[in-house]
Structures are given as C-alpha cells and as structure tokens.
Design a protein around this motif. Structure first.
Motif: not given
Length: 266
Positions: A103-131
C-alpha cells in the motif's frame, strides 16, 4: 581461539539509495527480499534465508529496472523452534506487513511488487499474491518452482529438490559463493536424508532430523552457487515483462544492457 570459532559479521544487505536515486530511477516494480531467522544446522547462520533472498534480489536489481527494498528478516519459522535462535512471527503478521508495504509503495506510484522468498515455510505469501488482484498492486512470488528447477539444472545440482529441503546443497552452495566467511566447517559430513516428511507441519523439523539438516550439503560448491544465482536472474526477465505489461506501461529505458548472467555456451 580457532578460526572456526570466530564469528564474523554478515556483510551489509541494506540498499544504499537516496531518495533522489529512487526518484531518478523511476522504477515501477519493487523487489522485497523475505528471509527468516531460523536454524540451519551447525554450519550455516540463522540468517541464511535472509542472505539468500538478498543475494537473489541484488542480482535482480543489478540486471533490471526495479527498486530494491531492505529485507524482512523474521518470518514464519515455527517448524524450527526446537532449536535455539529461531524466532517467528505469525502468518497473519507477515501478511499484514507485506500488505502495508504494498500500500505504501502504491501511494508513491509503484504498482508492481515482487516478493523474493528465501524461506519455504512462508506459505502465506502465496495468499498475499492471490489476494493482490484488484488492489492496484500486481504482486508476484519469486522464485517459483520452475525457476528453481531451471537454475538447479543450469548449476548441475545433484540432489533432487524434494530431498534438498534445508541447509542442503542449494543453500550451502549459494552461501559458499556469496558469503563464504559465514560457512563453518562441518557441512562436508552433514548429509541427512528424510524423504518421507508426511507430518512435518505437525511434528516440526525435529520429527525428521536431529541436526536440523535435511539434504546433502556435501555436494555444495561456490561454483554451483554462482550458477544458481545467475540462472534465477535470467528467469526473472519474464516477471518484469509480465508486471510492466500488467500496469499498462512499457519498461523504462534505463540504458542498461541485457543482463549478463555469466552463462557459458552449452
């Protein structure tokens, strides 16, 4: 004191851009490394996942017109909490933090975000992308399984991906290449095979390993680490194209040459 007992500080992993640097670059895609603070056996540091995510993200920022963000260094490592030093946050907290950053990036005009995930247990990041659909920020999770497969093939990784779960050939190789001063002796004789991990989420890692290692670190090398990172950088081109097209704007002309991945002809 033996050399192996000397703890050297990890190299700086924070971007050094000024606000004017960011303004001049005008990037419309930001790259957020997401690491963890969890055990990686007796020879790799607790910050291994953070260092790997940062190594990948730095390679992307060097090759493509993206804004490099500082890493998230604590995430969802509950399955490792039988070992000292591991610290976790909840999936809900990680979800909220990434959402706030988007949301903060969006307010500054950045509308693409790539999550570079280094830990396989961060399953919730898939939901973040989906949502992310409909929020005004198109989000992607990188590297995906196909990206890792391509990078592993390029690097000549010997251990199958399902076997190379934690502190194994891939992770040890990347640190041997990018942070060799942080790899302690012992990885050469720490292989541990536990292919059947049916109840991992219930039992945690302790149900399948005493050392904290699952994989074959003995097969690791700095050369493989270099090729793994180069392969992932090459795979990222498709993500940049996708996110730039999704925002309806072409990628900026930064005067950069195509990424030099150092790949020899094969």
């Amino acid at each position: 004191m033996a050399d192996s007992d000397i703890r050297r500080p990890a190299p700086a992993v924070l971007p050094a851009d000024t606000t004017e640097d960011v303004r001049a670059a005008g990037a419309r895609i930001a790259v957020l490394p997401v690491g963890s603070l969890e055990q990686h056996g007796p020879y790799l540091p607790l910050v291994t996942d953070t260092l790997i995510a940062c190594s990948v993200a730095r390679g992307l920022a060097a090759a493509y017109p993206v804004q490099l963000l500082p890493p998230l260094t604590v995430s969802c490592s509950h399955e490792h909490e039988d070992w000292p030093g591991t610290v976790s946050i909840s999936a809900a907290t990680l979800h909220a933090v990434v959402g706030d950053i988007a949301a903060s990036l969006r307010r500054s005009g950045v509308r693409g975000l790539v999550l570079v995930n280094g830990h396989g247990g961060n399953y919730v990041l898939r939901n973040v992308v989906q949502e992310s659909a409909g929020t005004g920020t198109r989000t992607a999770l990188f590297p995906g399984p196909g990206d890792w497969d391509a990078a592993r093939k390029r690097a000549g990784v010997l251990t199958p991906s399902y076997r190379d779960m934690h502190a194994g050939e891939v992770e040890t190789s990347i640190l041997l290449h990018d942070h060799p001063e942080l790899v302690l002796p012992g990885y050469e004789a720490s292989d541990w095979i536990a292919d059947d991990r049916k109840h991992l989420l219930t039992l945690g890692m302790r149900g399948y390993t005493d050392s904290g290692v699952i994989g074959c670190p003995s097969a690791a090398s700095a050369d493989k680490g270099r090729e793994l990172l180069a392969g992932l950088t090459e795979c990222f081109a498709a993500y940049v194209e996708l996110l730039d097209a999704d925002t309806g704007r072409a990628a900026p002309d930064t005067g950069r040459a195509a990424p030099d991945t150092g790949r020899a002809a094969r």
